[in-house]
Design a protein around this motif. Sequence first.
Motif, PDB file in Angstrom:
ATOM      1  N   ASN A 306       0.812  -1.215   0.000  1.00  0.00           N
ATOM      2  CA  ASN A 306       0.000   0.000   0.000  1.00  0.00           C
ATOM      3  C   ASN A 306       0.847   1.267   0.000  1.00  0.00           C
ATOM      4  N   TYR A 307       2.043   1.155   0.551  1.00  0.00           N
ATOM      5  CA  TYR A 307       2.922   2.315   0.679  1.00  0.00           C
ATOM      6  C   TYR A 307       4.217   2.040  -0.074  1.00  0.00           C
ATOM      7  N   THR A 308       4.312   2.581  -1.268  1.00  0.00           N
ATOM      8  CA  THR A 308       5.476   2.300  -2.117  1.00  0.00           C
ATOM      9  C   THR A 308       6.606   3.306  -1.933  1.00  0.00           C
ATOM     10  N   PHE A 309       6.303   4.467  -1.320  1.00  0.00           N
ATOM     11  CA  PHE A 309       7.342   5.459  -1.058  1.00  0.00           C
ATOM     12  C   PHE A 309       8.178   5.006   0.139  1.00  0.00           C
ATOM     13  N   THR A 310       9.479   5.136   0.047  1.00  0.00           N
ATOM     14  CA  THR A 310      10.357   4.716   1.140  1.00  0.00           C
ATOM     15  C   THR A 310      11.360   5.814   1.495  1.00  0.00           C
ATOM     16  N   TYR A 311      11.796   5.795   2.738  1.00  0.00           N
ATOM     17  CA  TYR A 311      12.857   6.696   3.194  1.00  0.00           C
ATOM     18  C   TYR A 311      13.438   6.119   4.477  1.00  0.00           C
ATOM     19  N   THR A 312      14.605   6.591   4.863  1.00  0.00           N
ATOM     20  CA  THR A 312      15.285   6.114   6.069  1.00  0.00           C
ATOM     21  C   THR A 312      15.625   7.291   6.966  1.00  0.00           C
ATOM     22  N   PRO A 313      14.993   7.428   8.124  1.00  0.00           N
ATOM     23  CA  PRO A 313      15.324   8.520   9.044  1.00  0.00           C
ATOM     24  C   PRO A 313      16.737   8.359   9.612  1.00  0.00           C
ATOM     25  N   VAL A 314      17.446   9.459   9.711  1.00  0.00           N
ATOM     26  CA  VAL A 314      18.783   9.477  10.314  1.00  0.00           C
ATOM     27  C   VAL A 314      18.899  10.737  11.172  1.00  0.00           C
ATOM     28  N   PRO A 315      19.772  10.742  12.164  1.00  0.00           N
ATOM     29  CA  PRO A 315      19.918  11.931  13.007  1.00  0.00           C
ATOM     30  C   PRO A 315      20.288  13.165  12.172  1.00  0.00           C
ATOM     31  N   ASN A 316      19.666  14.297  12.496  1.00  0.00           N
ATOM     32  CA  ASN A 316      19.993  15.541  11.799  1.00  0.00           C
ATOM     33  C   ASN A 316      19.725  16.720  12.720  1.00  0.00           C
ATOM     34  N   PHE A 317      19.758  17.912  12.162  1.00  0.00           N
ATOM     35  CA  PHE A 317      19.577  19.148  12.921  1.00  0.00           C
ATOM     36  C   PHE A 317      18.296  19.133  13.753  1.00  0.00           C
ATOM     37  N   GLY A 318      17.220  18.593  13.197  1.00  0.00           N
ATOM     38  CA  GLY A 318      15.939  18.630  13.885  1.00  0.00           C
ATOM     39  C   GLY A 318      15.708  17.517  14.874  1.00  0.00           C
ATOM     40  N   SER A 319      16.445  16.412  14.740  1.00  0.00           N
ATOM     41  CA  SER A 319      16.186  15.263  15.610  1.00  0.00           C
ATOM     42  C   SER A 319      17.432  14.389  15.717  1.00  0.00           C
ATOM     43  N   GLN A 320      17.923  14.254  16.917  1.00  0.00           N
ATOM     44  CA  GLN A 320      19.101  13.408  17.135  1.00  0.00           C
ATOM     45  C   GLN A 320      18.731  11.937  17.267  1.00  0.00           C
ATOM     46  N   LYS A 323      12.315   8.531  15.318  1.00  0.00           N
ATOM     47  CA  LYS A 323      11.683   7.211  15.323  1.00  0.00           C
ATOM     48  C   LYS A 323      12.203   6.401  14.144  1.00  0.00           C
ATOM     49  N   HIS A 324      12.467   5.108  14.398  1.00  0.00           N
ATOM     50  CA  HIS A 324      12.932   4.162  13.377  1.00  0.00           C
ATOM     51  C   HIS A 324      14.249   4.630  12.744  1.00  0.00           C
ATOM     52  N   ASN A 325      15.101   5.153  13.609  1.00  0.00           N
ATOM     53  CA  ASN A 325      16.421   5.639  13.192  1.00  0.00           C
ATOM     54  C   ASN A 325      17.173   4.563  12.409  1.00  0.00           C
ATOM     55  N   GLY A 326      17.567   4.885  11.185  1.00  0.00           N
ATOM     56  CA  GLY A 326      18.359   3.975  10.357  1.00  0.00           C
ATOM     57  C   GLY A 326      17.589   2.831   9.729  1.00  0.00           C
ATOM     58  N   LYS A 327      16.265   2.808   9.896  1.00  0.00           N
ATOM     59  CA  LYS A 327      15.463   1.713   9.345  1.00  0.00           C
ATOM     60  C   LYS A 327      14.660   2.197   8.127  1.00  0.00           C
ATOM     61  N   LEU A 328      14.512   1.338   7.162  1.00  0.00           N
ATOM     62  CA  LEU A 328      13.744   1.662   5.971  1.00  0.00           C
ATOM     63  C   LEU A 328      12.262   1.770   6.334  1.00  0.00           C
ATOM     64  N   CYS A 329      11.657   2.904   6.025  1.00  0.00           N
ATOM     65  CA  CYS A 329      10.249   3.133   6.329  1.00  0.00           C
ATOM     66  C   CYS A 329       9.431   3.161   5.037  1.00  0.00           C
ATOM     67  N   TYR A 330       8.294   2.506   5.069  1.00  0.00           N
ATOM     68  CA  TYR A 330       7.344   2.561   3.967  1.00  0.00           C
ATOM     69  C   TYR A 330       6.279   3.593   4.337  1.00  0.00           C
ATOM     70  N   GLY A 331       5.965   4.485   3.403  1.00  0.00           N
ATOM     71  CA  GLY A 331       5.018   5.527   3.773  1.00  0.00           C
ATOM     72  C   GLY A 331       4.547   6.384   2.634  1.00  0.00           C
ATOM     73  N   LEU A 332       4.312   7.665   2.936  1.00  0.00           N
ATOM     74  CA  LEU A 332       3.768   8.619   1.971  1.00  0.00           C
ATOM     75  C   LEU A 332       4.645   9.853   1.884  1.00  0.00           C
ATOM     76  N   ASP A 333       4.769  10.372   0.680  1.00  0.00           N
ATOM     77  CA  ASP A 333       5.418  11.660   0.445  1.00  0.00           C
ATOM     78  C   ASP A 333       4.309  12.681   0.206  1.00  0.00           C
TER      79      ASP A 333
END
Length: 413
Positions: A306-320, A323-333
């Motif tokens: 159902n969710y073909t868009f993917t991204y991987t959260p990593v620590p940055n300026f806004g969040s050290q 959630k799901h740091n370093g894990k592939l997330c399926y979701g929406l853009d």
Amino acid sequence: MLFPCLKNTFLLLVLMFSSCGKAKKSTIDTQESLKIKVAQVIDTPIVVAANKTATYLPLLKGKKIAVVANQTSVIFTKKTPTHLVDSLLSLGISIKHVFAPEHGFRGDVDAGEHVKNGIDQKSGLPLISLYGKNRKPTKEQLAGIDLVLFDIQDVGVRFYTYIATLQLVMEVCAENAIPVVVLDRPNPNAHYVDGPTMEAEHTGFLGMTKIPLVYGMTIGEYAKMINEEGWLEDGKKANLTVIPIDHYTHDSFYSLPIRPSPNLPNDLAIKLYPSLGLLEGTNINAGRGTEFQFQRLGAPFLDKNNYTFTYTPVPNFGSQSPKHNGKLCYGLDLTKEDTSALNAVDLKWIIDAYNSTKDKSLFFITSGFTKHAGTEKLQMQIEAGMTAEEISKTWKPDLEKFKMIRSKYLIYK
């Protein structure tokens, strides 16, 4: 131009009608008059209260003041914005210290991270944190202070903690007979009122009063409501002065020139925040750990069919620690969403994500979700399979009651 200007499509209509065929002289004169008036409105910039120094400087001169401020507390100039604190110091105003809200005085602290006391390197002023254990100024911290000046850009969402800081500052000032001056700024979500209303048993720093999720008021208007509705402790009232914005209405377009907090980087994020901010009380990542905070959502456990868009959260300026740091997330853009259509709290994204979660026990962080929603009902309604339309209908009685109260305190129409 640094000053955000009003947008008015009426001018386009006037121009269209003036170019269509022949018209009587009186009609042409009327059209020309309308064009001039509309052009004057368009060319008149919104003037934030901080820029109106001639109005509020007389209130500050000869007094020892404390300032509640962050990185948005600026005076706009044709060149570079000047921080309010730096401007006041240059004008000889006696500032004893600065109170810093969530995210700190310079806006570089993660959401939920404690803000530390210290010294501002640029001004040399003491910084006192109002986020962490010390959320309400103490009597000792206000010793010798004649007036408190409050100037922070808000985004009009109940769980955005700057209005809680405002209420606690007003409360302690009322207790100690110290006047409060609020420099008003536009609310980019002031054009509507929507969402569940905070219930008394769930009040806290993410919502101290029984107001809807989106309350449709500037921070100055809300300060008046707090004061007059008896919402300060023991029903006390602060000696409150609100310096208003010029050339502003609730329907004015206003693009924030400075991000109000690390994870609200642009207009789209701010418009989506009332809806996607509820995901903070779930195990869904709302774009933290990316450069598109509150413009995307995802989790490793969402159905990838159902969710073909993917991204991987990593620590940055806004969040050290996103959630799901370093894990592939399926979701929406959601970066292509039309901001002009965002005039309600939209539950479709959270409901779709819940329905796409096979193991429902993974979805809600129950206490966190209740704190953000202001009620246990919303989680129960989603779990019961109610549609977004069905749920929003249950909000209407409380919204109508609030709008009646709200109407008494509006400075801008």
